[in-house]
Design a protein around this motif. Structure first.
Motif, PDB file in Angstrom:
ATOM      1  N   HIS A 171       0.776  -0.941  -0.129  1.00 22.51           N
ATOM      2  CA  HIS A 171      -0.204  -0.128   0.114  1.00 22.51           C
ATOM      3  C   HIS A 171       1.151   1.192   0.393  1.00 22.51           C
ATOM      4  O   HIS A 171       1.459   1.028   0.326  1.00 22.51           O
ATOM      5  CB  HIS A 171      -0.817   0.450   1.144  1.00 22.51           C
ATOM      6  CG  HIS A 171      -1.423   1.355   1.524  1.00 22.51           C
ATOM      7  ND1 HIS A 171      -3.168   1.423   1.217  1.00 22.51           N
ATOM      8  CD2 HIS A 171      -1.443   2.510   2.004  1.00 22.51           C
ATOM      9  CE1 HIS A 171      -3.379   3.178   1.286  1.00 22.51           C
ATOM     10  NE2 HIS A 171      -2.582   3.475   1.558  1.00 22.51           N
ATOM     11  N   ARG A 213      -7.085   3.914  -5.525  1.00 24.78           N
ATOM     12  CA  ARG A 213      -8.120   3.784  -5.351  1.00 24.78           C
ATOM     13  C   ARG A 213      -8.112   5.260  -4.597  1.00 24.78           C
ATOM     14  O   ARG A 213      -7.039   6.447  -3.692  1.00 24.78           O
ATOM     15  CB  ARG A 213      -8.456   3.363  -3.100  1.00 24.78           C
ATOM     16  CG  ARG A 213      -7.946   1.173  -4.128  1.00 24.78           C
ATOM     17  CD  ARG A 213      -8.080   0.582  -2.914  1.00 24.78           C
ATOM     18  NE  ARG A 213      -8.400   1.011  -1.853  1.00 24.78           N
ATOM     19  CZ  ARG A 213      -8.774   1.486  -0.535  1.00 24.78           C
ATOM     20  NH1 ARG A 213      -7.478   1.532  -0.498  1.00 24.78           N
ATOM     21  NH2 ARG A 213      -9.692   1.614  -0.236  1.00 24.78           N
ATOM     22  N   ASP A 215      -7.550  -0.009   6.755  1.00 20.81           N
ATOM     23  CA  ASP A 215      -8.533  -0.745   5.367  1.00 20.81           C
ATOM     24  C   ASP A 215      -7.275  -0.811   4.083  1.00 20.81           C
ATOM     25  O   ASP A 215      -7.395  -1.850   3.542  1.00 20.81           O
ATOM     26  CB  ASP A 215      -8.018   1.194   4.756  1.00 20.81           C
ATOM     27  CG  ASP A 215      -8.711   1.152   3.212  1.00 20.81           C
ATOM     28  OD1 ASP A 215      -9.655   0.957   3.557  1.00 20.81           O
ATOM     29  OD2 ASP A 215      -7.678   2.087   2.736  1.00 20.81           O
ATOM     30  N   VAL A 246      -0.586  -0.791  -4.819  1.00 23.89           N
ATOM     31  CA  VAL A 246      -2.381  -0.341  -4.801  1.00 23.89           C
ATOM     32  C   VAL A 246      -2.087   0.862  -4.039  1.00 23.89           C
ATOM     33  O   VAL A 246      -1.776   1.808  -2.678  1.00 23.89           O
ATOM     34  CB  VAL A 246      -2.776  -1.174  -3.737  1.00 23.89           C
ATOM     35  CG1 VAL A 246      -4.731  -0.333  -3.077  1.00 23.89           C
ATOM     36  CG2 VAL A 246      -2.965  -2.444  -3.960  1.00 23.89           C
ATOM     37  N   ARG A 301      -6.885  -4.708   5.077  1.00 29.24           N
ATOM     38  CA  ARG A 301      -8.558  -5.058   4.269  1.00 29.24           C
ATOM     39  C   ARG A 301      -7.911  -5.476   2.896  1.00 29.24           C
ATOM     40  O   ARG A 301      -8.760  -7.078   2.316  1.00 29.24           O
ATOM     41  CB  ARG A 301      -9.438  -4.315   4.380  1.00 29.24           C
ATOM     42  CG  ARG A 301      -9.842  -4.539   5.457  1.00 29.24           C
ATOM     43  CD  ARG A 301     -11.823  -4.097   5.819  1.00 29.24           C
ATOM     44  NE  ARG A 301     -11.490  -2.181   5.631  1.00 29.24           N
ATOM     45  CZ  ARG A 301     -10.916  -1.438   6.393  1.00 29.24           C
ATOM     46  NH1 ARG A 301     -10.768  -2.159   7.833  1.00 29.24           N
ATOM     47  NH2 ARG A 301     -11.280   0.156   6.861  1.00 29.24           N
ATOM     48  N   HIS A 302      -7.199  -4.825   1.821  1.00 32.15           N
ATOM     49  CA  HIS A 302      -6.842  -4.765   1.340  1.00 32.15           C
ATOM     50  C   HIS A 302      -5.661  -5.894   0.628  1.00 32.15           C
ATOM     51  O   HIS A 302      -4.981  -5.456  -0.250  1.00 32.15           O
ATOM     52  CB  HIS A 302      -6.673  -3.515   0.055  1.00 32.15           C
ATOM     53  CG  HIS A 302      -8.038  -2.834   0.189  1.00 32.15           C
ATOM     54  ND1 HIS A 302      -8.403  -2.234   0.768  1.00 32.15           N
ATOM     55  CD2 HIS A 302      -8.712  -2.799  -1.432  1.00 32.15           C
ATOM     56  CE1 HIS A 302      -9.778  -1.726   0.393  1.00 32.15           C
ATOM     57  NE2 HIS A 302      -9.412  -2.826  -0.751  1.00 32.15           N
TER      58      HIS A 302
END
Length: 615
Positions: free
Chosen positions: A232, A287, A327, A256, A330-331
């Protein structure tokens, strides 16, 4: 509410029977023990395996803890030819990443963190032997040490000029300066601190420095993404997180990137700039999320359970950081990269011009008169500031004597640091104790550099490092590395090597990073000249949550210890429409949460706190 125990940490122990007994008192959950050649414990570590590189060469051993370019083979070779712990200076200057280095050679031990201050080392004598750790609270608990009440009161100040932020919060626990390593003698008792890092001279052009920065940042990111998986990245569209994301996208990991926005004035600026930059990162999965989705500013602090080992601004941001970490999990993220530290590296301060004035007075004068932080400074005051010749110790002593409770949000000038002020709700007894402590420290205070610019640039980095170190502890609590590669030592060195007048300009936004990313990120992205602030969110959060924040502070040991006058705290922090609270409230809140979450009873009765020694 029960606070969380430290999750990732290490302890270094000498080769002594007493140390073996200490190791048995440490928690066993997730623990890996690396032994001395004798079989006694040398390194007790709870980090994940991907953050541990160890090597042995005969009876000697070494370990690099964190994310680095170290390999077992290279570390084994370095250990085999070391001959003494001081030989690891060379390796410390060459490895990329953010890490601790520990070694045992000839019975002597070495433990060090990073020059930036993101990775720290502390030590204490416990049961007759010297012990080191990367967390002060772990040593405090292991040794049963009480708080240093005056050092806690110092942390209520809005600014912490060096060495105030370095002072230990527990009696018996000592910090190792960020540029130094701890050496423990073969008898397991004697300790010494040795300097291993020296900053580069600021002599390179912007172009040459940009090449170094580009290489250093690429390597800093690569050591964190080389294992692949999902990484992330915060992507604010600014000149800190965006370069980090770009370099991450060049590696084997699936990236991401998340950009937050809202409908405040300018609230979609980050999204607009992020989308411009993404044209150069076609494989990044982007995102978007609302800035209003995580907890509001000042929300969630009464419920916060994270236990950090010092009170920093990390606590105020912790509910939002924790939400972002969850968050990312969760990804399926295995790593979280952020752009923290960029402002501390890429932003110049007015006192830089004080140093420039000695060699290039006309240029320093022009820069000072256009500096955005000096917009209300008269020409006469500018002259006086540029001509001031006080040394650091004299400045710090004078600052302590002159400090008062006046509100000076954002005040800056040509001094060695920002002016000292007391929170207006700090009790007279606490003010006297803190003033005496600072005056005593000033007598032997040495600046972090040879002049005001050299001191200020490193002090700013260390200030940012305290927060980044805290956010790393938040990530550890969630078993997700929360990493800020912009404050790795090699990145820091690349920036410090550039002439200051070329590194930062009062009239251009982060020119060194722009030069480093030229040809990599789109030209229309590199034209960005602004940074989005969060003032509207802070105003709304304070309006909604001021009651619970003030209740949190007044119920904390700060009042019991005699540091804070409850009535004054509430009087000076009554909410006013459209305004944020006094900036001095932030460290008060941080200290309140710190003391609450450090659940051990390590403070003394209020009477002793008020009348104790100021030194």
């Amino acid at each position: 509410m029960e606070s969380s125990a430290p999750r990732w940490y290490f302890v270094v122990l000498p080769d002594r029977d007493e140390a073996e007994a200490l190791a048995e008192r440490l928690p066993t959950r997730g623990t890996r023990t690396v032994p001395h050649a004798s079989g006694r414990p040398w390194l007790v570590v709870t980090l994940p395996d991907e953050q541990i590189v160890t090597a042995e060469a005969g009876d000697d051993r070494a370990a690099v803890l964190g994310f680095s370019s170290a390999s077992s083979a290279a570390l084994r070779e370095a250990t085999g030819r070391a001959g003494g712990v001081e030989a690891f200076d060379e390796l410390s200057h060459t490895l990329a990443g953010g890490f601790h280095l520990v070694a045992s050679v000839g019975g002597r031990l070495r433990a060090q963190g990073s020059a930036s201050g993101v990775h720290r080392v502390f030590h204490a004598v416990i049961d007759g032997v010297a012990v080191a750790s990367d967390r002060a609270d772990v040593l405090a608990e292991l040794g049963g040490f009480p708080y240093d009440e005056t050092a806690l009161a110092v942390r209520l100040l809005p600014t912490l000029p060096h060495p105030l932020g370095e002072q230990p919060l527990w009696r018996g626990v000592e910090p190792v300066p960020a540029e130094s390593y701890l050496r423990i003698g073969a008898n397991g008792r004697e300790t010494a601190v040795r300097r291993w890092w020296r900053r580069p001279d600021p002599e390179l052009s912007r172009g040459r420095g940009a090449e170094l920065l580009r290489t250093a940042l690429a390597e800093a990111v690569a050591v964190r993404t080389r294992a692949g998986g999902v990484v992330h990245c915060d992507l604010s569209g600014g000149l800190d997180s965006t370069p980090v994301t770009w370099f991450a996208a060049r590696g084997p990991a699936e990236i991401v990137a998340a950009t937050a926005y809202n409908d405040d004035p300018g609230g979609r600026e980050d999204l607009r700039w992020a989308r411009r930059a993404l044209a150069a990162m076609p494989d990044v999965r982007h995102r978007t999320q609302s800035l209003d989705a995580p907890p509001a500013v000042y929300e969630g602090l009464p419920q916060l359970a994270n236990r950090l080992d010092e009170p920093t601004h990390t606590y105020l941001s912790a509910p939002r950081v924790n939400a972002n970490i969850q968050d990312a999990l969760r990804h399926s993220a295995r790593m979280y990269l952020n752009g923290l530290g960029g402002d501390h590296l890429q932003s110049g301060l007015p006192n830089w011009e004080h140093t420039l004035f000695r060699g290039r007075p006309l240029l320093a004068w022009r820069r000072a008169r256009t500096h955005p932080m000096l917009g209300r400074t008269s020409a006469a005051a500018t002259v006086r500031g540029l001509l001031d010749r006080r040394g650091y110790a004299d400045w710090l002593r004078t600052a302590a004597l002159a400090a008062d409770g006046a509100r000076r949000d954002g005040a800056a000038g040509f001094g060695w640091d920002l002016p000292l002020t007391w929170p207006r709700w700090m009790t007279p007894d606490a003010v006297r104790a803190v003033r005496a402590r600072i005056t005593a420290l000033a007598a032997g205070a040495e600046p972090l550099g040879p002049d005001r610019a050299g001191h200020a640039e490193l002090a700013l980095v260390r200030d940012g490092a305290r927060v980044i170190r805290g956010t790393g502890q938040l990530g550890a609590d969630a078993d997700l590395p929360y990493q800020a590669p912009l404050l790795d030592d090699r990145v820091l060195e690349a920036c410090l090597s550039v002439r200051r007048e070329e590194r930062v300009s009062p009239l251009e936004f982060k020119p060194l990073m722009k030069e480093a990313m030229r040809g990599l990120l789109p030209g229309d992205f590199l034209a960005r000249t602004t940074k989005t602030g969060g003032d509207p969110q802070a105003v709304r959060g304070w309006a909604a949550h001021h009651t619970e924040i003030l209740d949190l502070c007044t119920a904390s040991p700060l009042v019991e210890l005699g540091f804070v006058d409850e009535a004054a705290l509430r009087r000076y922090n009554r909410p006013q429409p459209g305004r944020m609270p006094d900036s001095a409230l932030r460290p008060t809140v941080n200290c309140a949460v710190f003391l609450r979450n450090q659940t051990r009873e390590r403070f003394v009765a209020p009477a002793r706190a008020a009348t104790g020694s100021g030194t």
